[in-house]
Structure formats: structure tokens, C-alpha cells
Design a protein around this motif. Structure first.
Motif, short mmCIF file in Angstrom:
data_model
loop_
_atom_site.label_atom_id
_atom_site.label_comp_id
_atom_site.label_asym_id
_atom_site.label_seq_id
_atom_site.Cartn_x
_atom_site.Cartn_y
_atom_site.Cartn_z
N VAL A 169 0.74 -1.51 0.09
CA VAL A 169 0.19 0.00 0.33
C VAL A 169 0.65 1.21 0.11
O VAL A 169 0.57 2.07 -0.57
CB VAL A 169 -1.40 0.17 1.43
N THR A 174 -4.82 3.53 5.97
CA THR A 174 -4.80 3.68 4.13
C THR A 174 -6.43 4.16 3.89
O THR A 174 -6.64 3.23 4.48
CB THR A 174 -4.19 2.77 3.37
N SER A 226 -5.02 3.86 -5.77
CA SER A 226 -4.06 3.07 -5.03
C SER A 226 -2.88 1.86 -5.35
O SER A 226 -2.84 1.64 -7.20
CB SER A 226 -5.41 1.70 -4.21
N LEU A 228 -1.65 -0.97 -4.20
CA LEU A 228 -1.56 -2.80 -4.20
C LEU A 228 -1.56 -3.48 -5.34
O LEU A 228 -1.09 -4.74 -4.97
CB LEU A 228 -2.93 -2.72 -3.50
#
Length: 237
Positions: A169, A174, A226, A228
Motif C-alpha cells: 500500500v 490507508t 491505490s 496495491l
């Protein structure tokens, strides 16, 4: 073929209508999963449930560099983790359950990077022998994780310092988007909890013995900021 890593994205079986066609069976996954992998430099490939690949997943996995277990409307069959169905559980897609469990177990066996998102996090936990809380409002006392049908709830998640989740992340705290009514009850053997929301719901689990095996309860594909999914693709780039 370019050097882009190939990322498998699991797809659900749904009934859809389009054009003149009504109530047609279709294999689908929200486009934002595809867009997120493409933005990260990967080649997305949709993976509909396939009985033959469920029985022998290695041939399929030979074609992939990483695997994303997606979210979806259906819940896992409670029989898979030794529970009776809760009144709020369902519908279930047993073919999808069997396929995704076979894929993730084989992927973990070859140490392939895996990211489970929402329902996919539940699949990951069950693959490790864990169990689910079938209706989180029963234990949390609220419906804030899916407060409005068809919309994502916005809240924050706190991640363990130094965890894969925090590294992927890029922060130990977050903002996230979520829509779910189930969660983690019994953590699978070999997994550790590395993220929670303010109400203590488990938001991230990972296998520290593998380079990249991570499950998150939120939907990073719905947030263009994001990092991720980019972190997953970077792992195999």
C-alpha cells in the motif's frame, strides 16, 4: 508476445441481459480489475470456472505470473469451513468455490504471487484451513461496511508496520473502499493478520513464508490511487 507479466483474474458466473438477449449466463468480472492490471503494466486474463483446470490447475498456472482472486456477489459455501449456513449467507457458487480453491492452493504451492480481494480474501483464508464470520453485523453491531446497495463504503485501515500489506500500500494507514457483509473469524494456519479497521474487523491477512500472498477485505481496483495491484504486478515484472 511482449514482456508484460500475465495476471489471472478470476471471473464469476452470472445471469445478464444485453441487447435483445435476456437472462443469459455469462462469465464476468468488473472491468476495474482489468484496468488496474493494465495500468500497472500487466496483461490481464479472465479465468472462468473450469472443472478440468480445477482438477489439474498446474497447466493453467504455467501460463500465469500472478493470480488475483476477485470479489463478487456470492458467498463461499459454509460447508467448506464446517459451518451451517447463516440466514444472510448466499447465494453460493460451488463451481467457482472449487475452482478458486484449487487454483490458489496450487499457486501457493509454487510460491506464485497471489492477491485475494474481498471474497478472494475469504477464499485465501479457507484455502489455509480458516473460517469465516458469515454476517459481520452480528459481531460488529453495524452495517457500515456495506451501508448502501451498489455503493462502496469509505473508511480507514491500519496496517502492521513492516508487513507486506503496508509495503504494498505504501503506508501504515490507508483509506479504502469496501462492500461486504462477511469477514474473517478463524485465521488459516500459516496466515497472520496485518490489517484492521477501527471497529477491529480483520482487513488484511498474509503468509509471511511466501514472497507475496496477501488478502485484503477492501477493493483496491476501485481506487485509481491505490498502489496495491501495482505492487502485485511489480513483484513479477
Amino acid at each position: 508476445m511482449s514482456g508484460r507479466p500475465t495476471v489471472g483474474i478470476t471471473a464469476a458466473t452470472e445471469t445478464v441481459s444485453y441487447g435483445a438477449w435476456k437472462a443469459m449466463p455469462a462469465f464476468l468480472s468488473p472491468a476495474n480489475y482489468v484496468y488496474a492490471v493494465q495500468r500497472a503494466g500487466g496483461r490481464p486474463v479472465l479465468l472462468p470456472p473450469d472443472e478440468e483446470d480445477a482438477g489439474e490447475p498446474d497447466g493453467l498456472l504455467d501460463l500465469l505470473d500472478a493470480l488475483i482472486l476477485t470479489g463478487g456477489a456470492g458467498d463461499l459455501d459454509p460447508d467448506l469451513y464446517g459451518q451451517e449456513p447463516h440466514p444472510e449467507t448466499g447465494p453460493v457458487q460451488q463451481e467457482r468455490d472449487a475452482y478458486e480453491l484449487a487454483l490458489v492452493r496450487a499457486a501457493i504451492g509454487r510460491r506464485m504471487p497471489v492477491l485475494g480481494i474481498c471474497r478472494g480474501m475469504h477464499v485465501l483464508n479457507v484455502a489455509y484451513g480458516g473460517g469465516l464470520e458469515q454476517h459481520l453485523p452480528d459481531v460488529l453491531g453495524h452495517e457500515e461496511h456495506r451501508h448502501t446497495p451498489g455503493t462502496f463504503a469509505d473508511h480507514e485501515v491500519v496496517l502492521e508496520a513492516g508487513s507486506l500489506a503496508a509495503r504494498a500500500v505504501g503506508s501504515e494507514r490507508t483509506p479504502v473502499k469496501s462492500h461486504h457483509h462477511q469477514g474473517i473469524k478463524d485465521v488459516g494456519e500459516g496466515l497472520v493478520v496485518t490489517g484492521r479497521s477501527e471497529d477491529e474487523a480483520v482487513e488484511a491477512i498474509e503468509d509471511p513464508s511466501c514472497p507475496f500472498v496477501l488478502g485484503v477485505l477492501w477493493h483496491p481496483e476501485e481506487d485509481e490511487k491505490s498502489q496495491l495491484i501495482r505492487a502485485l504486478v511489480s513483484e513479477v515484472s
